[in-house]
Design an enzyme around this catalytic site. Structure first.
Site, PDB file in Angstrom:
ATOM      1  N   LYS A  71       0.745 -12.419   0.314  1.00 23.13           N
ATOM      2  CA  LYS A  71       1.864 -11.464   0.296  1.00 23.13           C
ATOM      3  C   LYS A  71       3.017 -11.819   1.241  1.00 23.13           C
ATOM      4  O   LYS A  71       4.160 -11.475   0.966  1.00 23.13           O
ATOM      5  CB  LYS A  71       1.349 -10.055   0.613  1.00 23.13           C
ATOM      6  CG  LYS A  71       0.617  -9.402  -0.530  1.00 23.13           C
ATOM      7  CD  LYS A  71       0.155  -8.029  -0.089  1.00 23.13           C
ATOM      8  CE  LYS A  71      -0.019  -7.119  -1.268  1.00 23.13           C
ATOM      9  NZ  LYS A  71      -0.187  -5.728  -0.857  1.00 23.13           N
ATOM     10  N   ASP A 107       4.500  -1.376  -2.792  1.00 20.01           N
ATOM     11  CA  ASP A 107       3.465  -0.570  -2.122  1.00 20.01           C
ATOM     12  C   ASP A 107       4.038   0.745  -1.585  1.00 20.01           C
ATOM     13  O   ASP A 107       3.420   1.799  -1.711  1.00 20.01           O
ATOM     14  CB  ASP A 107       2.862  -1.349  -0.944  1.00 20.01           C
ATOM     15  CG  ASP A 107       1.950  -2.473  -1.415  1.00 20.01           C
ATOM     16  OD1 ASP A 107       1.387  -2.355  -2.511  1.00 20.01           O
ATOM     17  OD2 ASP A 107       1.814  -3.469  -0.676  1.00 20.01           O
TER      18      ASP A 107
HETATM   19  P1  NAP Z   1      -5.828  -5.116   6.952  1.00 20.00           P
HETATM   20  O1  NAP Z   1      -4.471  -5.724   7.010  1.00 20.00           O
HETATM   21  O2  NAP Z   1      -7.020  -5.968   7.166  1.00 20.00           O
HETATM   22  O3  NAP Z   1      -5.848  -3.892   8.019  1.00 20.00           O
HETATM   23  C1  NAP Z   1      -7.050  -3.178   8.266  1.00 20.00           C
HETATM   24  C2  NAP Z   1      -6.725  -1.946   9.104  1.00 20.00           C
HETATM   25  O4  NAP Z   1      -7.946  -1.189   9.240  1.00 20.00           O
HETATM   26  C3  NAP Z   1      -6.263  -2.290  10.525  1.00 20.00           C
HETATM   27  O5  NAP Z   1      -5.368  -1.301  10.956  1.00 20.00           O
HETATM   28  C4  NAP Z   1      -7.573  -2.233  11.316  1.00 20.00           C
HETATM   29  O6  NAP Z   1      -7.396  -1.953  12.683  1.00 20.00           O
HETATM   30  C5  NAP Z   1      -8.232  -1.041  10.649  1.00 20.00           C
HETATM   31  N1  NAP Z   1      -9.690  -1.063  10.833  1.00 20.00           N
HETATM   32  C6  NAP Z   1     -10.583  -1.917  10.284  1.00 20.00           C
HETATM   33  N2  NAP Z   1     -11.830  -1.595  10.677  1.00 20.00           N
HETATM   34  C7  NAP Z   1     -11.717  -0.517  11.504  1.00 20.00           C
HETATM   35  C8  NAP Z   1     -12.653   0.274  12.230  1.00 20.00           C
HETATM   36  N3  NAP Z   1     -13.965   0.027  12.183  1.00 20.00           N
HETATM   37  N4  NAP Z   1     -12.186   1.317  12.956  1.00 20.00           N
HETATM   38  C9  NAP Z   1     -10.853   1.601  12.999  1.00 20.00           C
HETATM   39  N5  NAP Z   1      -9.923   0.880  12.338  1.00 20.00           N
HETATM   40  C10 NAP Z   1     -10.350  -0.171  11.597  1.00 20.00           C
HETATM   41  O7  NAP Z   1      -6.104  -4.408   5.538  1.00 20.00           O
HETATM   42  P2  NAP Z   1      -5.008  -3.717   4.574  1.00 20.00           P
HETATM   43  O8  NAP Z   1      -4.574  -4.697   3.566  1.00 20.00           O
HETATM   44  O9  NAP Z   1      -3.997  -3.056   5.408  1.00 20.00           O
HETATM   45  O10 NAP Z   1      -5.922  -2.641   3.805  1.00 20.00           O
HETATM   46  C11 NAP Z   1      -6.410  -1.468   4.425  1.00 20.00           C
HETATM   47  C12 NAP Z   1      -7.126  -0.594   3.396  1.00 20.00           C
HETATM   48  O11 NAP Z   1      -6.192  -0.138   2.420  1.00 20.00           O
HETATM   49  C13 NAP Z   1      -8.216  -1.329   2.602  1.00 20.00           C
HETATM   50  O12 NAP Z   1      -9.298  -0.446   2.422  1.00 20.00           O
HETATM   51  C14 NAP Z   1      -7.577  -1.631   1.273  1.00 20.00           C
HETATM   52  O13 NAP Z   1      -8.510  -1.698   0.211  1.00 20.00           O
HETATM   53  C15 NAP Z   1      -6.669  -0.411   1.109  1.00 20.00           C
HETATM   54  N6  NAP Z   1      -5.498  -0.668   0.237  1.00 20.00           N
HETATM   55  C16 NAP Z   1      -5.307   0.149  -0.820  1.00 20.00           C
HETATM   56  C17 NAP Z   1      -4.190  -0.023  -1.628  1.00 20.00           C
HETATM   57  C18 NAP Z   1      -3.976   0.885  -2.793  1.00 20.00           C
HETATM   58  O14 NAP Z   1      -3.126   0.596  -3.645  1.00 20.00           O
HETATM   59  N7  NAP Z   1      -4.670   1.987  -2.871  1.00 20.00           N
HETATM   60  C19 NAP Z   1      -3.278  -1.039  -1.341  1.00 20.00           C
HETATM   61  C20 NAP Z   1      -3.502  -1.865  -0.238  1.00 20.00           C
HETATM   62  C21 NAP Z   1      -4.625  -1.669   0.549  1.00 20.00           C
HETATM   63  P3  NAP Z   1      -7.163  -3.161  13.737  1.00 20.00           P
HETATM   64  O15 NAP Z   1      -5.711  -3.518  13.635  1.00 20.00           O
HETATM   65  O16 NAP Z   1      -7.525  -2.570  15.029  1.00 20.00           O
HETATM   66  O17 NAP Z   1      -8.061  -4.287  13.321  1.00 20.00           O
END
Ligand code: NAP
Length: 289
Positions: A71, A107
């Site tokens: 991305k 998004d």
């Molecule tokens: P990412 O860039 O890997 O970010 C993950 C986020 O989750 C970070 O803020 C991380 O905090 C936090 N996190 C992970 N494990 C944690 C824990 N045990 N306790 C507290 N915080 C935690 O992932 P992303 O792409 O942003 O995606 C995040 C979620 O959104 C995923 O579940 C994904 O499937 C979902 N999503 C959905 C859509 C949709 O269209 N519905 C689109 C995109 C993403 P740290 O910074 O501290 O590591």
């Protein structure tokens, strides 16, 4: 679906992409409106990204969605970026406009439309956003413009602060943004007068369905709870919010709405949301069997 010599080809690049719901969502919409388009998935590793975009040009693919891990990186191979993609620093949609590749991010608009679709317009509201990863960043720049107050809480507070700084740099002090660590104490303080809670962390996602980022005692009636996680469709956070009577919006709605925005960029036609939602729900249920 009839494929002809004139069929416009769209698709998804990323790694992995095999379990994507997007082909079902997009092809259902093309079929429903009788548009001569088709959508496929193309697994593309990091090493092959540059060649894949060159391939898009040489094969004349009409449009692409872009997912992890490309991305951010993909922007350097495109001819133009729309304003939001530039600000966010992320591209999830490419349009091939007569040989010129234009990058967009849908998004933010997907999140905004999902909230509105769920009867929760964020205009003038206080939003508490959990997470500061890729998803959080992509929707922040759109939601913050609508919100009266925007609070970002993240496990790694430095990332939340950086995101808040980037937003302020772009929008100036008119954007009321604050950032902090994701703790029960901060949640309790910020949720007292919040209107919308958005979970953009991966907490609660399969296979950790028993986890929730917010203790149920901090939820209250009147709070809209929007969880980006869509596997499971009803996360523990959404289930507990629904149990106390709070309004909920699920991640599948955002996935469909951001796909609908991509569809509109490629076709110039209003997306059939309900058809896309049904296709997504059906596909998700089938992949679980
Ligand atoms: P990412 O860039 O890997 O970010 C993950 C986020 O989750 C970070 O803020 C991380 O905090 C936090 N996190 C992970 N494990 C944690 C824990 N045990 N306790 C507290 N915080 C935690 O992932 P992303 O792409 O942003 O995606 C995040 C979620 O959104 C995923 O579940 C994904 O499937 C979902 N999503 C959905 C859509 C949709 O269209 N519905 C689109 C995109 C993403 P740290 O910074 O501290 O590591």
């Amino acid at each position: 679906m009839k494929i002809s010599g004139k069929t416009r080809v769209c698709g998804l690049i990323g790694d992995p992409v095999e379990h994507s719901l997007s082909p079902s969502i997009q092809n259902a919409a093309f079929d429903h409106l009788g548009l001569d388009y088709v959508y496929a998935v193309f697994p593309v590793t990091r090493n092959n990204l540059k060649r894949a975009i060159a391939g898009m040009r040489s094969l004349g693919l009409h449009g692409l969605n872009v997912t992890m891990p490309h991305k951010t990186e993909v922007a350097r191979y495109l001819d133009e970026l729309d304003e939001t993609a530039k600000n966010v620093g992320s591209v999830n949609t490419i349009l091939n406009s007569n040989g010129s590749l234009i990058g967009y991010t849908t998004d933010g608009i997907g999140a905004l439309r999902a909230l509105r679709h769920g009867g929760a317009d964020p205009s003038g509201k206080k939003i508490v956003l959990l997470g500061a990863g890729g998803a959080s960043r992509s929707l922040s720049f759109t939601l913050v413009r609508a919100a009266k107050e925007f609070v970002i809480l993240n496990r790694t507070s430095g990332k939340a602060e950086r995101l808040a700084r980037d937003i302020t740099t772009l929008l100036g002090d008119s954007a009321k943004v604050a950032a902090g660590r994701l703790t029960d104490e901060n949640l309790e303080k910020e949720l007292t007068d919040a209107d919308i809670l958005v979970n953009a962390t991966s907490v609660g996602m399969h296979p950790n369905e028993q986890k929730t980022p917010v203790d149920r005692k901090l939820l209250r009636l009147g709070l809209v709870v929007f969880d980006l996680v869509y596997e499971p469709l009803e996360t523990r956070l959404l289930r507990e919010a629904a149990e106390i009577g709070a309004k909920t919006v699920n991640g599948l709605s955002m996935l469909v709405h951001q796909g609908a925005a991509s569809f509109e960029i490629w076709t110039g036609v209003k997306a059939p949301i309900e058809v896309m939602m049904k296709a997504a729900t059906r596909e998700l249920a089938e992949t679980k069997q």
